[in-house]
Structures are given as C-alpha cells and as structure tokens.
Scaffold this active site. Structure first.
Site, short mmCIF file in Angstrom:
data_model
loop_
_atom_site.label_atom_id
_atom_site.label_comp_id
_atom_site.label_asym_id
_atom_site.label_seq_id
_atom_site.Cartn_x
_atom_site.Cartn_y
_atom_site.Cartn_z
N SER A 45 0.83 -1.21 0.00
CA SER A 45 0.00 0.00 0.00
C SER A 45 0.86 1.25 0.00
O SER A 45 0.48 2.27 -0.59
CB SER A 45 -0.96 0.00 1.19
OG SER A 45 -0.25 -0.04 2.41
N GLU A 46 2.04 1.18 0.66
CA GLU A 46 2.95 2.33 0.64
C GLU A 46 4.41 1.89 0.61
O GLU A 46 4.77 0.87 1.23
CB GLU A 46 2.78 3.22 1.89
CG GLU A 46 1.38 3.73 2.11
CD GLU A 46 0.97 4.85 1.18
OE1 GLU A 46 1.85 5.38 0.46
OE2 GLU A 46 -0.22 5.20 1.17
N THR A 47 5.21 2.63 -0.12
CA THR A 47 6.67 2.52 -0.05
C THR A 47 7.21 3.88 0.38
O THR A 47 6.85 4.91 -0.21
CB THR A 47 7.27 2.10 -1.40
OG1 THR A 47 6.79 0.80 -1.73
CG2 THR A 47 8.79 2.08 -1.34
#
Length: 288
Positions: A45-47
């Site tokens: 969902s996030e980096t």
C-alpha cells in the site's frame, strides 16, 4: 543501483499483522520516476523513501530526514503507517541514536519518538465537517448497499469521507461487511474523495481493555482497495471521535483482516500523537 530496503509491519507487535510498508534508504538523490517504479515493484500500500537532507548527514546519528510516500499508483501527501515503519527501521535496524526523529514531508514536519515498547507519531489533526447525504448517496450505495448510516463527515484537508455506521452494529458486523470498491472510481470521479473511512463506536472490553472506536479504510482512488491499518485516517477519526466521546485519550482498532491497534492522544495546537508497535520482517538490497 543498489538500495537498502526493508519491510516493516506497522501498528502491531507481531509479524504478518498490522500494515506492511517498504522502506528505502537513499544515500544519494534518486531519479524522480524511480520512486514510482520501486513502489510499483514492491506492490504494497505504501513505499517510503528516507533521504538525507545534507551531504554530511548519516542514518545512524542524524535526527532529521526527508520522507516521501508512494502507493503503487501515485505519491501521497501523508502516510502514518509508512512513517511508523520508517522510524522503526531507523531506530531498530540502523540503530539511530536519537530518541526523536523529524521527517520533512509534504504534510510539514512530522516527529517520531521512542515510547516504551512502541513509537509515537506526532501528526496533524484534521477536522471533518457534516456532509449532505444526497451528494454521496451513490457512492455509499455502491460501497455498502443498504447498511444503516448514523453520520457522514468530510475532511477537505485529507479528501477523506468519514461514514459512521449505526450504533446498532458491532465490531463483528464491520469486520465481515462486504465493501464493493471495484466501481467507486466510476461513481466518484470528481476528485473530491480520495479515501472512504467506515467507522463504528467501540464497545467495553470486559476483562480486557476495550476500544473506543473501530474503523476500516478504502482508497481505490490511489490504488489501494483496502488499507490494513491507516495512520492518516486516524488524523480524521481522532478529531471526530474525540468530539463524540468527549475524550482526548483513546484506543482504536482497525478491523481489516490483518488488524491493527492504535493509541491516540490529542494535543494542543491541532496535533495528535498516534502510537503503535512495528515489526521489521524483511531487509535486503534492491538492485536496478
């Protein structure tokens, strides 16, 4: 190109729960388009990308860094769980010597500090205003059908729509609710809404400590069908439930299949401390 990369599960003390985020440490400037390519490759969902602000900085002794967050589709202005994951990597894996870290972000300066067996994030607190039902009726019908709704609020700062479900429902109902995110981009394509929060009043915990409120979070507009545990959503939820419950200290649980616990403390100046644990589950080198 070789980059140190980690995956940390945020808002949990145990591996394979909470919300996983990839964390990249940037010794040198990265080509702009490479941020998005890496985030797409990691497919979480996030980096998060932590960068040095000055050539003399180092990840062990410096206390202030740049921080950006990318979904597989786009850059986002705020991400709580990837900030928590970034702090966990610096504190626990890089052995940063400071008790408080400052991250320079699109949402201003955010601080992360050691707090016993967890990490506390200093985040902005965003108000949510009453939202006319008829303006979002199609969105709600598409997402949750005939589920009973008690209150609807909108946060213009975060572009999040907060939908409080009826108090007649319990945690189990929210956990098992089938939410249709597949058609939301077609139903809401004005750009007004970038995230949908479903929330429910909490229940007494009996012999164990209960939770003040529950939530789930959906953001297909930025490429995330359902986010397991969402710090940025709690910048809105904290404001709403503090007003509803008359409390400044709260415990929250996000009812995704992975689940995550958050400890919340409202502070002066429109800020909120969101505390949670983190487990680093992977470290390696990204080669491109």
């Amino acid at each position: 190109m070789k980059l140190p990369i980690f995956i940390a599960d945020a808002f949990t003390a145990r591996a394979f729960r909470g919300n996983p985020a990839a964390v990249c440490l940037l010794e040198n400037k990265l080509d702009e388009d490479m941020h998005q390519k890496i985030a797409r490759e990691m497919n979480l969902s996030e980096t998060a990308f932590i960068r040095k602000l000055y050539p003399t900085d180092n990840f062990t002794e410096s206390s202030c860094f740049g921080l950006r967050w990318f979904t597989p589709v786009s850059e986002v202005p705020l991400c709580g769980h990837a900030t928590l994951a970034s702090a966990a990597v610096l504190f626990h894996k890089i052995k940063n010597v400071n008790s408080t870290l400052t991250f320079v972000t699109l949402s201003g300066e955010l601080k992360a500090r050691r707090a016993e067996d967890s990490i506390a994030l200093d985040l902005p607190l965003y108000p949510a205003h009453p939202q006319d039902f008829h303006e979002v009726e199609n969105l709600l019908k598409t997402a949750i059908g005939d589920t009973l709704v008690q209150d609807i609020r909108y946060s213009p700062d975060t572009q999040k729509l907060l939908v409080r479900l009826s108090d007649t429902y319990d945690r189990s109902f929210l956990e098992n609710l089938k939410v249709n995110t597949g058609n939301l981009l077609q139903v809401e394509n004005t750009g007004k809404v970038k995230g949908l929060i479903l929330t429910l009043k909490g229940e007494p915990g009996g012999q164990t400590q209960g939770f003040d409120f529950y939530s789930r979070y959906f953001a297909p507009w930025v490429g995330v069908a359902e986010d397991p545990v969402t710090g940025s959503a709690h910048t809105v939820l904290s404001s709403y439930w503090s007003q509803q419950l008359g409390k400044k200290e709260m415990r929250a649980f996000q009812c995704s299949c992975r689940g995550g616990e958050l400890e919340i403390s409202l502070r002066a100046g429109g800020r909120v401390d969101v505390r949670g644990g983190a487990a680093v589950v992977l470290e390696g080198t990204l080669t491109a």
